[in-house]
Design an enzyme around this catalytic site. Structure first.
Site, PDB file in Angstrom:
ATOM      1  N   ASP A 206       0.804  -1.223   0.000  1.00 29.04           N
ATOM      2  CA  ASP A 206       0.000   0.000   0.000  1.00 29.04           C
ATOM      3  C   ASP A 206       0.837   1.273   0.000  1.00 29.04           C
ATOM      4  OD1 ASP A 206      -2.412  -1.386   0.016  1.00 29.04           O
ATOM      5  OD2 ASP A 206      -2.455  -1.510   2.197  1.00 29.04           O
ATOM      6  N   ASP A 230      -0.047   5.848   1.397  1.00 31.16           N
ATOM      7  CA  ASP A 230      -1.322   5.423   1.978  1.00 31.16           C
ATOM      8  C   ASP A 230      -1.416   5.941   3.407  1.00 31.16           C
ATOM      9  OD1 ASP A 230      -3.811   4.175   1.942  1.00 31.16           O
ATOM     10  OD2 ASP A 230      -3.009   2.302   2.725  1.00 31.16           O
ATOM     11  N   ASP A 234      -0.831   2.084   9.917  1.00 26.39           N
ATOM     12  CA  ASP A 234      -2.062   1.315   9.729  1.00 26.39           C
ATOM     13  C   ASP A 234      -1.927  -0.017  10.458  1.00 26.39           C
ATOM     14  OD1 ASP A 234      -2.984   3.347   8.137  1.00 26.39           O
ATOM     15  OD2 ASP A 234      -3.182   2.141   6.313  1.00 26.39           O
ATOM     16  N   ARG A 286      -8.512  10.898   9.673  1.00 26.91           N
ATOM     17  CA  ARG A 286      -8.105   9.598  10.210  1.00 26.91           C
ATOM     18  C   ARG A 286      -6.994   9.713  11.251  1.00 26.91           C
ATOM     19  NH1 ARG A 286      -8.216   5.131   5.246  1.00 26.91           N
ATOM     20  NH2 ARG A 286     -10.343   5.596   4.540  1.00 26.91           N
TER      21      ARG A 286
END
Length: 408
Positions: A206, A230, A234, A286
């Site tokens: 990613d 990205d 994560d 986010r």
């Protein structure tokens, strides 16, 4: 010698009294107050980035555990005992030997050279990995880590940038500390070694800064992260027991994804602590975006967002305590929270609470679900400090300028 007249003295006295009354007035223009707060935060941010002031004794339990020690370089592995939150049991390479990276190259992802970072992280034994000098490491493919490893950048300026970055996949006990991670790209469609006995074909990645995929007992601390393809950090596919602390996040859109799919129910056991981080300029959304699990967002400094700060779907439990939220000037994006992919009739039963958060410049947090503390037991990982202390608690967020022989 001539003296001022009584009338002149009286007028000066009245002017002084009126000035004092005006300056003591409790009623002030809220916009001016917000501007002053924003200026003070910006000034404090510049100071902490340049000077790293208030290095210890700030009430930050991680930093107070080790930063005051001038001999930190002689006892690096003590850091592993300073963890907090859900990832506090991540020992990394505490029980192994020190490995010194001497070569910034990454010529062969299948047969890495001794002395390179890739060679160190794939070893089967626990290792505490440090750097011989300042380095910029541009990886050819993802850096796939093996269990029980610490990457410790203290004492050098270490950048992992310009290529694929760090992957923590189905491994445990990882500490990443003191690394600049930025401008990360996609990798894949190539063979990459993940242990001394295994390499395999990797599909397209990613382009995350730190990708945690089915990993556990992971601690990312005092890193500076920005501008990746990205996410910056994560965590997906059943990852859990994670602490993300003391980091400085800037210049990025989708900062942190915790759970990648509404239908992947193994993430219901995910527990992540997000503490003492500074979410800075150029961020959009986010911080984090959560699914299913339990998330403790505590004593962070949110000075920038464009869309929202904290979001989620699939009924995550979010416990926000003691944070400072400074909303953008855009009147349509003052809300801290974003409930995604669900109507209000559904999300109003999710457990999202704000407790002791400081809301500035019109910021507001839309709460949902239960208010009882028992509902947040699995999303509680440490005691929150008052939000008025956030400046001190996050004063050293990001990579520190540690030098051997002095406190950090």
């Amino acid at each position: 010698m001539a003296f001022p007249s009584f009338s002149l003295i009286f007028l000066l006295f009245c002017f002084l009294v009126l000035s004092l009354i005006a300056s003591a007035s409790p009623v002030r223009d809220p916009e001016l107050v917000a501007q002053e707060v924003q200026r003070s935060i910006a000034n404090a941010t510049r100071a902490r980035r340049k000077l790293g002031y208030l290095s210890c004794g700030t009430g930050n339990p991680i930093d107070d555990c080790w930063r005051c020690q001038p001999d930190w370089e002689q006892n690096r592995q003590r850091l592993a005992d300073c963890g907090i939150g859900f990832g506090k049991n991540a020992v990394g390479g505490r029980d192994g030997r020190i490995y010194v990276v001497t070569d910034s190259g990454d010529d062969d992802p299948v047969t890495p050279k001794p002395g390179t970072l890739r060679y160190a992280v794939i070893q089967a034994e626990p290792l505490w990995i440090i750097f011989a000098r300042d380095m910029v490491i541009q990886l050819k493919e993802e850096l796939i880590m093996n269990s029980f490893k610490t990457i410790d950048g203290r004492g050098a300026s270490v950048h992992i940038a310009g290529g694929p970055c760090i992957t923590i996949q189905y491994v445990t006990n990882i500490i990443i500390h003191g690394i600049n991670i930025h401008d990360c790209k996609q990798g894949g469609n190539a063979n990459v070694r993940s242990s001394p006995s295994h390499y395999g074909l990797r599909t397209l990645s990613d382009g995350d800064g730190v990708s945690i995929f089915g990993g556990s007992h992971v601690w990312v601390d005092h890193c500076s992260l920005s501008n990746c393809r990205d996410g910056l950090v994560d965590a997906i596919q059943g990852s859990t027991a994670i602490t993300i602390s003391n980091n400085f996040f800037t210049h990025h859109d989708k900062v942190m994804l915790l759970g990648a799919s509404d239908t992947y129910e193994e993430d219901k056991n995910m527990q992540v602590t997000i503490a003492f981080n500074h979410f800075g300029e150029g961020l959009v959304q986010r911080m984090p975006r959560c699914r299913h699990g339990y998330f403790h967002v505590v004593n962070n400094d949110y000075t920038h967002w464009e869309m929202y700060a904290i979001g989620g779907s699939a009924s995550p439990t979010i416990n926000s305590q003691g944070n400072r939220f400074l909303a953008p000037d855009d009147r349509f994006n003052k809300e801290v929270t974003k409930y995604e992919d669900a109507p209000e009739s559904e999300w109003k039963s999710w457990n999202w609470r704000s407790e002791g958060d400081l809301m500035l410049n019109g910021a507001f947090f839309t709460q949902a679900g239960a208010s009882a503390s028992s509902s947040y037991a699995r999303a509680s990982s440490l005691s929150a400090r008052p939000s008025t202390l956030v400046s001190a608690l996050t004063s050293g967020a990001g990579v520190l300028g540690c030098r051997k022989g002095s406190s950090c």
